[in-house]
Write an enzyme that holds these catalytic residues in place. Structure first.
Site, PDB file in Angstrom:
ATOM      1  N   GLY A 121     -26.721  44.208 -35.472  1.00  0.00           N
ATOM      2  CA  GLY A 121     -27.078  45.220 -36.474  1.00  0.00           C
ATOM      3  C   GLY A 121     -28.104  46.195 -35.954  1.00  0.00           C
TER       4      GLY A 121
ATOM      5  N   GLY B  90     -45.310  64.351 -38.367  1.00  0.00           N
ATOM      6  CA  GLY B  90     -44.740  64.779 -39.639  1.00  0.00           C
ATOM      7  C   GLY B  90     -43.257  65.012 -39.574  1.00  0.00           C
ATOM      8  N   GLY B  91     -42.581  64.262 -38.686  1.00  0.00           N
ATOM      9  CA  GLY B  91     -41.126  64.317 -38.630  1.00  0.00           C
ATOM     10  C   GLY B  91     -40.518  63.404 -39.674  1.00  0.00           C
TER      11      GLY B  91
ATOM     12  N   ILE C 299     -39.530  60.167 -39.816  1.00  0.00           N
ATOM     13  CA  ILE C 299     -40.125  58.857 -40.071  1.00  0.00           C
ATOM     14  C   ILE C 299     -41.483  59.004 -40.745  1.00  0.00           C
ATOM     15  CG2 ILE C 299     -40.989  56.741 -38.987  1.00  0.00           C
ATOM     16  CD1 ILE C 299     -38.856  57.132 -36.820  1.00  0.00           C
TER      17      ILE C 299
ATOM     18  N   GLU D 166     -49.880  66.489 -37.923  1.00  0.00           N
ATOM     19  CA  GLU D 166     -48.692  66.990 -37.222  1.00  0.00           C
ATOM     20  C   GLU D 166     -49.090  68.122 -36.265  1.00  0.00           C
ATOM     21  OE1 GLU D 166     -45.550  68.133 -35.492  1.00  0.00           O
ATOM     22  OE2 GLU D 166     -45.321  66.394 -36.808  1.00  0.00           O
TER      23      GLU D 166
ATOM     24  N   SER E 283     -45.837  57.960 -35.513  1.00  0.00           N
ATOM     25  CA  SER E 283     -44.403  58.252 -35.644  1.00  0.00           C
ATOM     26  C   SER E 283     -44.113  59.564 -34.925  1.00  0.00           C
ATOM     27  CB  SER E 283     -44.003  58.344 -37.120  1.00  0.00           C
ATOM     28  OG  SER E 283     -44.784  59.315 -37.795  1.00  0.00           O
TER      29      SER E 283
ATOM     30  N   GLY F 280     -41.533  60.152 -32.676  1.00  0.00           N
ATOM     31  CA  GLY F 280     -40.213  60.150 -32.061  1.00  0.00           C
ATOM     32  C   GLY F 280     -39.850  58.799 -31.480  1.00  0.00           C
ATOM     33  N   ARG F 281     -38.674  58.748 -30.880  1.00  0.00           N
ATOM     34  CA  ARG F 281     -38.158  57.509 -30.328  1.00  0.00           C
ATOM     35  C   ARG F 281     -37.738  57.711 -28.877  1.00  0.00           C
ATOM     36  NH1 ARG F 281     -37.468  53.565 -33.992  1.00  0.00           N
ATOM     37  NH2 ARG F 281     -35.981  52.466 -32.667  1.00  0.00           N
TER      38      ARG F 281
ATOM     39  N   HIS G  31     -19.717  69.215 -64.905  1.00  0.00           N
ATOM     40  CA  HIS G  31     -20.963  69.472 -65.632  1.00  0.00           C
ATOM     41  C   HIS G  31     -21.191  68.358 -66.659  1.00  0.00           C
ATOM     42  CE1 HIS G  31     -24.050  71.751 -67.763  1.00  0.00           C
ATOM     43  NE2 HIS G  31     -23.422  71.424 -68.895  1.00  0.00           N
TER      44      HIS G  31
END
Length: 473
Positions: A39, A188-189, A191, A210, A277, A279-280, A452
């Site tokens: 997973g 501030g992305g 994640i 950020e 946080s 990036g990866r 609607h």
């Protein structure tokens, strides 16, 4: 000992297991090598657990304003341990379902650490996989085709190390046993803003730092501005255009202390904990690529439109190939690679056809080019926005912040991009993604009869607004 397969998949995340299932459906013998749980990041450390906690935050926020709906709920409190238990139960249920699918499709799961080996007595070419099994034994897998689906891991700023308590990555944050009173989120992305939403709803004091001049810097600027406005309204402190001075970070029993550099000068921040946080990083190291002719550029595996590396019998899908780092993109690529390896004509979608989703409150979703990107590509543009504020369904649900923005080509009327910030944006974006795939015009999408009252009316009205045809605004 060696085993032969039509296809071996290195990595059991969504890209890997999607590839394995499709190859098995096409009659191939398939094995997945996975050193952790089947997973991957999405199921165990990303998409599913984080959205489970975000749902708890959403319910808690709704209960606190229940009286607006005529519901007298009395004193509302939150039990983080129960939210964590619910998250774990959801993950385990999905994990069991995934294991069932492997059995159903007769896919062999080999648990251990896999490493690609070069030409050997087993095969005249690279692509075989040596697996160090959980019990310490070794096994060699010899596939006709290999798919690398090793994913990514949280990135860290150079010189900064996570201890899992005061300085955390998103992996650590998902396993928190209790909520901090305050947190500084560096980045501030996607994640970062999702965690900011969640933790603020839980009552945590949140500051986002950020380096870029706006939140979600890869999304449309109008969306970024709206999200920042709503975050500030909820008490989240936003510090954009701000650089963390890594050497200043100090943690101890009382929390973490750091200095940031803003346009006005340096400022010291303190909090109970810090979430990094930024990036990866692709998991392209430690898997034996040096034993192949597979090309690596800027830390990711180079692939063509069919997901093939520079060794055509070796494919790479998902985060490891440097494309769009989203679970559904990895799943699509896994299927495309498995089909191509099985002789079918297929390819990955271009990045601008992949819908992007951010599970903040309100949600953010988009597909295609932003207004700035389209202008830089040389298009003559026409754009329109339609707010959720006058929409009946949004008012009924008490969530009417945000808008739908449409970017179109003024010369051809082609739809170039759709950007949504508002309730259920991540569900609404699928209609826009289909429109992009079919090369529709805004008028064609707007001419669809949208029921609607629904939130989808905002999408239809925004499309019609491009040509001044909306009756709702």
């Amino acid at each position: 000992m060696s085993k032969t397969f039509d296809l071996v998949v290195l990595g059991g995340g969504i890209g890997g297991y999607s590839a394995a299932i499709r190859a098995a459906q096409l009659g191939k013998s398939v094995a997945i090598v996975e050193r952790d749980k089947l997973g991957g990041t999405c199921l165990h450390k990303g998409c599913i657990p984080s959205k489970a906690l975000l749902r708890s935050a959403e319910v808690y926020a709704t209960m606190k304003r229940a009286d607006e709906f005529g519901v007298m709920a009395g004193t509302v409190s939150f039990d983080f341990s129960k939210a964590q238990a619910r998250k774990a139960a959801i993950v385990e249920q999905l994990h069991k379902g995934l294991q069932y699918l492997m059995t159903k499709h007769k896919i062999e799961i080999i648990r251990g650490n896999g490493r690609i080996i070069g030409p050997s007595i087993f095969s005249p070419r690279s692509g075989s996989v040596a697996v160090e099994l959980e019990d310490g034994d070794m096994e060699t897998l010899v596939p006709a085709q290999l798919i690398i689906a090793t994913g990514s891991r949280p990135g860290m700023l150079p010189g900064l190390e996570a201890d899992g308590r005061r300085i955390m990555t998103s992996d650590h944050a998902l396993e928190m046993e209790s909520l901090p009173t305050s947190i500084v989120i560096v980045g501030g992305g996607v994640i970062g803003v999702e965690w900011a939403t969640m933790l603020r709803e839980f009552g945590v004091e949140v500051t986002i730092v950020e380096a870029e001049r706006r939140l979600l810097p890869t999304e449309d600027e109008d969306v970024s501005r709206e999200l920042e406005r709503l975050f500030k309204k909820r008490g989240i402190r936003i510090m954009t255009g701000t650089k963390l001075l890594v050497d200043s970070v100090a943690s101890g029993e009382d929390g973490v202390r750091m200095t940031v550099e803003t346009a006005k000068g340096e400022e010291t921040l303190t909090a109970e904990t810090m979430l990094v946080s930024v990036g990866r990083v692709a998991n392209a190291d430690g898997i034996g690529l040096e034993n192949t002719d597979v090309r690596i550029e800027k830390g990711v595996i180079k692939v063509n439109e069919f997901l093939q590396t520079t060794e055509p019998h070796i494919y790479a899908v998902g985060d490891v190939n440097g494309g769009v780092q989203l679970a559904h993109a990895a799943g699509h690529e896994g299927i495309a690679a498995a089909e191509h390896a099985s002789g079918k004509t297929t390819h990955r979608h271009a990045s601008h056809l992949v819908p992007r989703c951010v599970y903040t409150r309100p949600e953010v979703a988009s597909v295609g080019w932003t207004e700035r990107q389209a202008a830089e590509l040389g298009y003559e543009l026409k754009t329109a926005k339609f707010s959720f504020k006058p929409l009946g369904k949004a008012l009924v649900y008490g969530e009417n912040d945000g808008f739908v923005k449409v970017v179109a080509d003024a010369k051809t009327n082609d739809l170039l991009g759709v950007h949504i910030i508002g309730p259920n944006a991540t569900d609404l974006i699928s209609e826009a993604a289909l429109a992009k795939l079919l090369d529709a015009t805004p008028w064609e999408v707007g001419s669809v009869i949208h029921p609607h009252p629904t939130l989808s009316e905002a999408l239809g009205e925004a499309m019609l607004s491009v040509d001044g045809l909306s009756i709702g605004g």
